[in-house]
Every structure is written in structure tokens, then in C-alpha cells.
Design a protein around this motif. Structure first.
Motif, PDB file in Angstrom:
ATOM      1  N   ILE A   5       1.194  13.205   2.402  1.00 36.55           N
ATOM      2  CA  ILE A   5       0.891  12.784   3.758  1.00 36.55           C
ATOM      3  C   ILE A   5       2.146  13.029   4.584  1.00 36.55           C
ATOM      4  CG2 ILE A   5       1.567  10.392   3.267  1.00 36.55           C
ATOM      5  CD1 ILE A   5      -0.652   9.448   5.153  1.00 36.55           C
ATOM      6  N   LEU A  10       1.968   8.431   7.943  1.00 35.62           N
ATOM      7  CA  LEU A  10       2.221   7.200   7.204  1.00 35.62           C
ATOM      8  C   LEU A  10       2.682   6.094   8.147  1.00 35.62           C
ATOM      9  CD1 LEU A  10       2.267   6.004   4.327  1.00 35.62           C
ATOM     10  CD2 LEU A  10       4.669   6.708   4.198  1.00 35.62           C
ATOM     11  N   LYS A  14       0.964   2.398   9.255  1.00 40.04           N
ATOM     12  CA  LYS A  14       1.702   1.127   9.244  1.00 40.04           C
ATOM     13  C   LYS A  14       1.648   0.463  10.609  1.00 40.04           C
ATOM     14  CE  LYS A  14       6.111  -1.049   9.246  1.00 40.04           C
ATOM     15  NZ  LYS A  14       6.242  -1.518  10.619  1.00 40.04           N
ATOM     16  N   PHE A  40       5.994   2.255   3.387  1.00 39.92           N
ATOM     17  CA  PHE A  40       5.653   2.899   4.649  1.00 39.92           C
ATOM     18  C   PHE A  40       6.862   3.533   5.324  1.00 39.92           C
ATOM     19  CE2 PHE A  40       2.059   0.030   4.061  1.00 39.92           C
ATOM     20  CZ  PHE A  40       1.013   0.914   4.273  1.00 39.92           C
ATOM     21  N   ILE A  53       7.770   6.719  -3.487  1.00 43.52           N
ATOM     22  CA  ILE A  53       7.547   7.697  -2.440  1.00 43.52           C
ATOM     23  C   ILE A  53       8.681   8.706  -2.497  1.00 43.52           C
ATOM     24  CG2 ILE A  53       6.322   6.051  -0.964  1.00 43.52           C
ATOM     25  CD1 ILE A  53       8.712   6.127   0.940  1.00 43.52           C
ATOM     26  N   LEU A  66       3.236  10.331  -2.279  1.00 43.53           N
ATOM     27  CA  LEU A  66       3.026   8.973  -2.772  1.00 43.53           C
ATOM     28  C   LEU A  66       2.556   9.044  -4.214  1.00 43.53           C
ATOM     29  CD1 LEU A  66       1.020   7.670   0.322  1.00 43.53           C
ATOM     30  CD2 LEU A  66       3.433   7.227  -0.185  1.00 43.53           C
ATOM     31  N   LEU A  72      -1.773   2.409   0.255  1.00 45.56           N
ATOM     32  CA  LEU A  72      -2.263   3.183   1.389  1.00 45.56           C
ATOM     33  C   LEU A  72      -3.749   2.920   1.615  1.00 45.56           C
ATOM     34  CD1 LEU A  72      -1.774   5.417   3.528  1.00 45.56           C
ATOM     35  CD2 LEU A  72      -2.418   7.065   1.756  1.00 45.56           C
TER      36      LEU A  72
END
Length: 84
Positions: A5, A10, A14, A40, A53, A66, A72
Motif C-alpha cells: 500500500i 495508509l 489512519k 500506520f 511494516i 505490511l 488494516l
């Protein structure tokens, strides 16, 4: 299951979370709130842990890989619940 992503996507997720969602996710996954924030894109490793991450430079803030998408997916559910 891993997923790629963009960092900007991301952060948008958040930022779209309803108030109290970070705490709720932390409780559900038995994590600290800082660890969820790190998921995040945060970087507070004094109060929170690393969460799998991996960031690579690129457009839209870079690409984030991720290792586990459970947080998520839960975040997306909470956003959807707020809209409905």
C-alpha cells in the motif's frame, strides 16, 4: 497475508478513523496504542513496538509492505461502521 500500500493511502486510512479507534484496535489486538500508531507510519519505538511494516521510497510517500493486514482490515471496518 502481506499487502503493499502507499504510505499516503495508509495515512489516509489512519486519518479517517473515528475517534477512539486507535485505542479500540489496541485493545482488540492486545497492543499498545503507540504500537498501533506505528503500524500506520508512526515511529515511537520507546512506547510502542515495531509491527511488521517495511517502507520503500517511491511516489505517494513510498510503498509500505505490511506483513499482516489484520489491523488494516479492522481499521477499514471501523471506518465503514462510522459511515453506515
Amino acid at each position: 497475508m502481506e499487502r503493499k500500500i502507499t504510505f499516503n493511502e495508509l495515512r489516509k486510512i489512519k486519518d479517517s478513523l473515528p475517534d477512539g479507534s486507535i485505542r479500540k484496535i489496541a485493545e482488540e489486538f492486545d497492543l499498545t496504542e503507540e504500537t498501533v500508531r506505528n503500524y500506520f507510519g508512526g515511529a515511537n519505538y520507546t512506547s510502542g513496538a515495531a509491527v511488521g511494516i517495511h517502507m520503500e521510497p517511491g511516489p505517494n510517500g513510498g510503498i509500505v509492505l505490511l506483513d499482516d493486514i489484520a489491523i488494516l482490515e479492522r481499521a477499514k471496518e471501523l471506518i465503514h461502521e462510522e459511515v453506515v
